[in-house]
Design a protein around this motif. Structure first.
Motif, PDB file in Angstrom:
ATOM      1  N   THR A   1       0.840  -1.200   0.000  1.00  0.00           N
ATOM      2  CA  THR A   1       0.000   0.000   0.000  1.00  0.00           C
ATOM      3  C   THR A   1       0.874   1.248   0.000  1.00  0.00           C
ATOM      4  OG1 THR A   1      -0.108  -0.001   2.422  1.00  0.00           O
ATOM      5  CG2 THR A   1      -1.849  -1.161   1.228  1.00  0.00           C
ATOM      6  N   PHE A   2       0.374   2.303  -0.644  1.00  0.00           N
ATOM      7  CA  PHE A   2       1.123   3.558  -0.699  1.00  0.00           C
ATOM      8  C   PHE A   2       1.253   4.162   0.692  1.00  0.00           C
ATOM      9  CE2 PHE A   2      -0.153   3.932  -5.310  1.00  0.00           C
ATOM     10  CZ  PHE A   2       1.148   3.950  -5.804  1.00  0.00           C
ATOM     11  N   LEU A   3       2.386   4.786   0.958  1.00  0.00           N
ATOM     12  CA  LEU A   3       2.609   5.508   2.201  1.00  0.00           C
ATOM     13  C   LEU A   3       1.828   6.815   2.176  1.00  0.00           C
ATOM     14  CD1 LEU A   3       6.465   4.920   2.582  1.00  0.00           C
ATOM     15  CD2 LEU A   3       4.593   3.649   3.660  1.00  0.00           C
ATOM     16  N   ASP A   4       1.666   7.421   3.342  1.00  0.00           N
ATOM     17  CA  ASP A   4       0.912   8.668   3.444  1.00  0.00           C
ATOM     18  C   ASP A   4       1.489   9.720   2.497  1.00  0.00           C
ATOM     19  OD1 ASP A   4      -0.674   7.531   5.358  1.00  0.00           O
ATOM     20  OD2 ASP A   4       0.345   8.477   7.062  1.00  0.00           O
ATOM     21  N   GLY A   5       0.627  10.351   1.758  1.00  0.00           N
ATOM     22  CA  GLY A   5       1.024  11.419   0.855  1.00  0.00           C
ATOM     23  C   GLY A   5       1.453  10.954  -0.524  1.00  0.00           C
ATOM     24  N   VAL A   6       1.651   9.659  -0.669  1.00  0.00           N
ATOM     25  CA  VAL A   6       2.071   9.115  -1.971  1.00  0.00           C
ATOM     26  C   VAL A   6       0.864   8.492  -2.656  1.00  0.00           C
ATOM     27  CG1 VAL A   6       3.614   7.511  -3.160  1.00  0.00           C
ATOM     28  CG2 VAL A   6       4.352   8.615  -1.032  1.00  0.00           C
ATOM     29  N   GLY A   7       0.712   8.749  -3.935  1.00  0.00           N
ATOM     30  CA  GLY A   7      -0.359   8.144  -4.718  1.00  0.00           C
ATOM     31  C   GLY A   7       0.153   7.748  -6.083  1.00  0.00           C
ATOM     32  N   GLY A   8      -0.666   7.034  -6.812  1.00  0.00           N
ATOM     33  CA  GLY A   8      -0.235   6.620  -8.139  1.00  0.00           C
ATOM     34  C   GLY A   8      -1.282   5.861  -8.901  1.00  0.00           C
ATOM     35  N   GLU A   9      -0.943   5.562 -10.149  1.00  0.00           N
ATOM     36  CA  GLU A   9      -1.823   4.829 -11.047  1.00  0.00           C
ATOM     37  C   GLU A   9      -0.994   3.846 -11.863  1.00  0.00           C
ATOM     38  OE1 GLU A   9      -4.957   8.513 -12.004  1.00  0.00           O
ATOM     39  OE2 GLU A   9      -3.611   7.721 -13.569  1.00  0.00           O
ATOM     40  N   ASP A  10      -1.663   2.850 -12.376  1.00  0.00           N
ATOM     41  CA  ASP A  10      -1.058   1.886 -13.285  1.00  0.00           C
ATOM     42  C   ASP A  10      -1.182   2.429 -14.712  1.00  0.00           C
ATOM     43  OD1 ASP A  10      -0.444  -0.397 -14.873  1.00  0.00           O
ATOM     44  OD2 ASP A  10      -1.135  -1.731 -13.280  1.00  0.00           O
ATOM     45  N   ASP A  11      -0.087   2.426 -15.459  1.00  0.00           N
ATOM     46  CA  ASP A  11      -0.155   2.878 -16.852  1.00  0.00           C
ATOM     47  C   ASP A  11      -0.949   1.907 -17.718  1.00  0.00           C
ATOM     48  OD1 ASP A  11       1.159   5.332 -16.875  1.00  0.00           O
ATOM     49  OD2 ASP A  11       3.134   4.409 -16.975  1.00  0.00           O
TER      50      ASP A  11
END
Length: 710
Positions: free
Chosen positions: A254-264
């Motif tokens: 899971t992403f850490l606090d403040g980090v986000g993202g998406e799968d290309d």
């Protein structure tokens, strides 16, 4: 060796460095010699395949062979038809197998379990393309980008703290440089790293959507940390792009606090890699996570750097990561070798049309058009291979410290930027032509050409868009004109371009006289004799670089006298010419590397054949740019026709050696893995020929309705 319908015998050469002139004649079965027979003609030169195969392995032969042994294992190879999720899982598992084999540590410090072998590391890495380009690139992300950034941009603290877990793959990581809004223009990225002196932390932030880090390997699923490139801001001053080690996921994924993202998501190729996007919302990392080899921030926020010039500091930091371009140059050339091995092997066995016989169909590779589609590309592949060895040697010299001056690093960057575009474009072109040359069989996934073509597509924009890289080469050829152009003499700039590639053998006026003399004589035979000379080929290729750079320099002389806008407009108006000059420079570098390689060959047969290959490459460049040579008076129309005619003769001359030349690449069936290049086609053809022969012999063959009535 497959018998060809056409062969040639050499005549005496009039030039010391020229190969024999080919004379076409049909193959005839030689009569048994007798005392009354004339003296036998010299035998056709033959390649020493084993020697040439080892020679092509280059300085780091052992590293290449070790890597090829790994890629020969089925568990390391691509499985065609897997879903994206399955392919990603397979590729990650293969990375763990590389770790287990000790195949990933060559470039890392010995004190951490590495080998400090930078050239051997790249040589072995680029061979992974034969197993699966996804494996090559994902391993490159982990150890060639993420790990290399920590190694080359960090200091001992970062090496000790982060490298062991990177080397072991305990921490898969991403190389977060590219942004959705900025790819090649790294200096303009939007992500910021603002220093907070009260907490001694950097605050990593992507202030808008275009600043999201994008297309990053290991970002979508596997990565737990990233090297993030951001604008370093401290005490209200932006000190430009720097790199930071940033954790992005917990152990459970899971992403850490403040980090986000998406799968290309699904891509045009390389779907074994989990490319994705990352964004940061005021993510805090310790001050010590700044990779501070070239720029540091003290606890109180004071910035210091050993390089005072911001521009020079930026290019120095990015220059330490040049290995990506070096490896793509080598991997693309390896892919071209695989493609030609498949297509030429198949073309030497596949038969089609009874052109010269009432019963036997012709081998595809005996057709002139088929030869002209593949053999010139084979010549370019040899040139790219020898040029890559020069590049890899330069890379190892710089990164081992043997030759690590500012000039050495600039030369390395220019060389990589010149060769990577040529080899990646050539790899794509060769894969496509090989696919078409194999017909429907080439379109089958089992024969690999389509998947290799799809995977290598992005190589043309990986590690810098090819056109942008060539623009960098052109700027280097024009020498820092933004600072010195107003004072620079056009001749100085032109001479600089030539010095980057070769010692000048013929001056411009001498070259023009030579071309004019050939034109005046109206002799195709004399033209061919001149064109076989390495001296003349070098002169023609060098003169093109000289003249183009000189003209561009003249056009840009006014750039330093007007406004910034006027200078930018003037530069833009000459951009196409600059890129073309840089391409010509890269082609000259390849020709020079090939020519230098010939001097190290002692076996007469091998040297003769490879000299013809070099000539085919060099004259192919002259034919490719014939319009320029004609417009600028370097070739007469008759001499241009002689170039074209001689290329056709050389191509036919090399037909009997084509299979030997691809066999010398040293790739076995376990690397090629294409059924049409496995001998199956030859077996099918022999079965069909035996069937029809036996049918005719039986007397039961049906009569063709077109046969004359008896």
């Amino acid at each position: 060796m497959v018998t060809t319908a056409v062969t040639e015998t050499p005549t005496t050469s009039t030039s010391a460095d020229a190969p024999p002139a080919p004379v076409l004649k049909k193959v005839v079965t030689p009569k048994r010699s007798s005392s009354k027979d004339a003296s036998p003609k010299p035998a056709e030169p033959r390649i020493d395949i084993d020697w040439l195969s080892h020679y092509l392995l280059g300085t780091w032969a052992e590293a290449r062979l070790e890597s090829r042994a790994v890629t020969a294992r089925p568990e390391m190879q691509r499985i065609e038809g897997q879903s994206t999720a399955e392919h990603r899982k397979t590729t990650l598992g293969q990375l763990h197998l590389l770790v287990k084999e000790g195949a990933v540590n060559k470039a890392f410090p010995k004190r951490l379990g590495g080998q400090d072998d930078h050239g051997g590391n790249i040589a072995g890495f680029e061979e992974l393309v034969t197993a699966d380009p996804s494996l090559q690139i994902k391993s490159g992300v982990q150890w060639g980008l993420f790990g290399a950034a920590v190694l080359h941009l960090g200091t001992e603290y970062h090496h000790d703290t982060f490298l062991p877990s990177i080397m072991s793959l305990e921490v898969p990581g991403a190389f977060a440089m590219t942004e959705t809004g900025h790819g090649s223009d790294v200096a303009s990225i939007g992500t910021t790293a603002t220093y907070d002196s009260e907490t001694e932390q950097f605050i990593i932030h992507t202030p808008f959507r275009g600043a999201w880090k994008d297309y990053l390997g290991n970002a979508a699923v596997d990565g737990t940390a990233a090297v993030v490139f951001a604008q370093l801001i401290t005490a209200g001053v932006n000190h430009g792009v720097h790199a930071f080690y940033v954790p992005i996921r917990s152990a459970d994924g899971t992403f850490l606090d403040g980090v986000g993202g998406e799968d290309d998501g699904l891509k045009g190729g390389l779907n074994g890699i989990d490319n994705g996007r990352l964004h940061f919302d005021h993510v805090r990392v310790p001050r010590l996570n700044l990779l501070n080899r070239y720029g540091d921030v003290a606890a109180d926020g004071t910035y210091t750097s050993s390089i005072s010039s911001p521009g020079r500091r930026f290019f120095t930091m990015l220059g330490t990561l040049v290995q990506g371009r070096v490896s793509l140059d080598g991997a693309s050339t390896a892919a071209a070798k695989i493609a030609l091995k498949i297509a030429i092997t198949y073309g030497s066995q596949r038969r089609q049309f009874t052109a010269g016989s009432d019963t036997d169909e012709e081998v595809l590779l005996d057709y002139q058009k088929h030869q002209s589609r593949l053999i010139p590309r084979l010549a370019t592949t040899y040139a790219a291979s020898f040029a890559h060895e020069v590049l890899l040697t330069k890379f190892d010299s710089v990164f081992s410290g043997a030759g690590d001056t500012d000039v050495d690093r600039q030369d390395l960057e220019t060389l990589a930027a010149a060769l990577k575009p040529l080899s990646t474009w050539h790899g794509l072109d060769t894969l496509q032509e090989a696919r078409e040359a194999c017909g429907g069989a080439g379109f089958l996934a089992e024969n690999r050409l389509t998947s290799l073509r799809a995977d290598l597509d992005v190589y043309a924009t990986f590690e810098g868009d090819n056109h942008v890289l060539l623009q960098l080469v052109a700027k280097r050829l024009l020498t820092d004109y933004s600072r010195r152009f107003a004072k620079a003499d056009v001749g100085v700039l032109a001479r600089y371009a030539v010095e980057q590639a070769t010692d000048r053998a013929v001056n411009g006026s001498g070259l023009r006289r030579l071309a004019q003399n050939v034109s005046d004589r109206r002799s195709v035979a004399r033209s061919v004799g001149q064109l076989r000379s390495a001296r003349v080929q070098r002169a023609l290729l060098t003169d093109r670089v000289e003249t183009m750079v000189g003209e561009i320099a003249g056009n840009l002389r006014a750039a330093g006298k007007g406004s910034k806008k006027k200078a930018a407009d003037l530069f833009n108006a000459n951009q196409n010419a600059m890129i073309e000059a840089a391409r010509a420079h890269g082609e000259l570098l390849q020709w020079e590397a090939f020519t230098d390689a010939l001097t190290k060959i002692d076996d007469e047969g091998t040297k003769a054949v490879l000299t013809w290959v070099r000539d085919l490459f060099g004259l192919g460049l002259i034919e490719k740019h014939a319009a320029w040579y004609l417009i600028n008076g370097r070739l007469s129309p008759s001499r241009a026709r002689a170039v074209q005619a001689y290329i056709e003769r050389l191509t036919a001359r090399l037909r009997p050696h084509a299979v030997d030349l691809v066999d010398a690449f040293g790739y076995g069936p376990e690397h090629v893995r294409a059924p049409i290049a496995s001998g199956q086609e030859a077996a099918r053809q022999n079965e069909a020929r035996d069937y029809y022969r036996d049918l005719r012999a039986s007397g039961n063959a049906p009569v063709d309705e077109r046969a004359p009535k008896k």
